[in-house]
Write an enzyme that holds these catalytic residues in place. Structure first.
Site, PDB file in Angstrom:
ATOM      1  N   TRP A 154      44.766  31.138  40.452  1.00  0.00           N
ATOM      2  CA  TRP A 154      44.509  32.502  40.084  1.00  0.00           C
ATOM      3  C   TRP A 154      45.512  32.437  38.624  1.00  0.00           C
ATOM      4  CZ3 TRP A 154      45.477  34.429  45.498  1.00  0.00           C
ATOM      5  CH2 TRP A 154      44.719  34.430  45.762  1.00  0.00           C
TER       6      TRP A 154
ATOM      7  N   GLY B  32      35.530  32.112  49.098  1.00  0.00           N
ATOM      8  CA  GLY B  32      34.858  32.397  48.975  1.00  0.00           C
ATOM      9  C   GLY B  32      35.576  33.540  47.540  1.00  0.00           C
ATOM     10  N   ASP B  33      36.826  32.933  47.609  1.00  0.00           N
ATOM     11  CA  ASP B  33      37.282  34.106  46.894  1.00  0.00           C
ATOM     12  C   ASP B  33      36.953  33.478  45.185  1.00  0.00           C
ATOM     13  OD1 ASP B  33      40.147  35.971  46.332  1.00  0.00           O
ATOM     14  OD2 ASP B  33      40.167  33.917  44.514  1.00  0.00           O
ATOM     15  N   THR B  34      36.725  35.188  44.824  1.00  0.00           N
ATOM     16  CA  THR B  34      35.831  35.367  43.606  1.00  0.00           C
ATOM     17  C   THR B  34      37.404  34.923  42.165  1.00  0.00           C
ATOM     18  OG1 THR B  34      34.856  37.282  43.887  1.00  0.00           O
ATOM     19  CG2 THR B  34      34.394  36.031  41.889  1.00  0.00           C
TER      20      THR B  34
END
Length: 290
Positions: free
Chosen positions: A286, A244-246
């Site tokens: 990231w 769920g990490d944006t």
DNA sequence: GGCCAGGACTCAA
DNA sequence: TTGAGTCATGGC
């Protein structure tokens, strides 16, 4: 005093420095030129260290008592994940097609740890559902109020311990722009550390990461995202996916050329070739957003 | 001005 | 157990 730590293969200090100085106002370290200032706790002792590199080593300058040589070396080793051999991860990336350029683009980039579990949980509670810039602002306000200054000129601090946070009130944290709910979560987690229901050493001894995640998720405020983030950063587990990490979803969306967020199944499929390297894949995803 | 941020919880059906 | 509502505020 100066300590030396040999640089391992597949390591690039410049990538580390980039991460630590990527445009956010972090109150827990300071980058100056090509060196990094970091307040650390080893045992009960507090130290301010400065790390730079030469051709073969990381050079660690220590201010103050130097009787904790090994503890300091261990800290830096953990902080930059120096024991990790990345060659297996790079091999998978290179034959992955869409990700094959990552080992060259971000060569030697490593997971920067948050060795203390309470700190990483607190930080991820702060970061839930708000943009990073605001999160760093709240962290600074919190740390300036309840942490310990390490150097006034550098503006860096030791993170508050759970012994301090457990006695705070929601009202006090509200004044620092915490939401009531975040304030409740943070104080509650500090109390869980205080009464032993969360204990870093006990969790570190558990071999199955999924069990650790389940255990952490029993505490209010810690969900799947927070638990995975904290376990990756504080226990050095390699098999963490912050579902769920944006940022992670956005990176996969771009790589896959989707016009929407990938589904959970698509994320699972994306990670599948990287068994045992999920945490590193996350960190590199990231990294790819900048 | 409106949508969304390095989410998680609650409550209804 | 699934989905919508809620929390809080800032960045862009």
């Amino acid at each position: 005093m100066r300590l030396h730590l040999p640089k391992p293969p597949n390591f690039n200090f410049k990538q580390i420095v980039w991460f630590l100085d990527r445009g956010y106002d972090d109150c827990l370290h300071k980058v100056e030129g090509n060196s990094v200032w970091k307040p650390i706790k080893t045992g009960n002792r507090k130290n301010l260290i400065r790390i730079e590199e030469n051709h073969s080593d990381l050079v660690i300058h220590v201010n103050g008592p130097t009787d904790q040589r090994n503890d300091i070396l261990n800290y830096v080793n953990t902080w930059f994940d120096l024991d990790r051999d990345l060659s297996g991860f790079y091999a998978i990336l290179r034959k992955s097609g869409s990700l094959e350029s990552l080992p060259d683009s971000f060569y030697g980039f490593r997971i920067i740890a948050i060795p203390d579990l309470f700190e990483s949980l607190a930080w991820s509670i702060i970061g839930q559902q708000i943009n990073l810039r605001f999160a760093y602002r709240i962290k600074r306000a919190f740390v300036e109020s309840y942490g310990e200054p390490a150097d006034d000129d550098l503006g860096i601090y030791h993170f508050p311990g759970f012994e301090v946070v457990r006695d705070l009130s929601v009202t006090e944290l509200r004044e620092l722009q915490f939401s009531s709910r975040k304030a409740e979560y943070l104080i509650g987690i500090a109390r869980s550390f205080s009464n032993g229901s969360i204990a870093q050493e006990r969790l570190a001894d558990m071999t199955d990461t999924a069990e650790v995640i389940d255990e952490l998720c029993k505490t209010r405020g810690i969900g799947e995202w927070t638990a995975n983030y904290a376990v990756m950063k504080s226990l050095g587990r390699m098999d963490c996916i912050p579902w769920g990490d944006t940022g992670m979803l956005e990176a996969i969306r771009k790589m896959r050329g989707l016009d929407r967020k990938p589904t959970r199944e698509e994320v699972q499929a994306f990670y599948k070739p990287f068994k045992g390297w999920e945490s590193y894949l996350t960190f590199y995803l990231w990294r790819s957003l900048y």
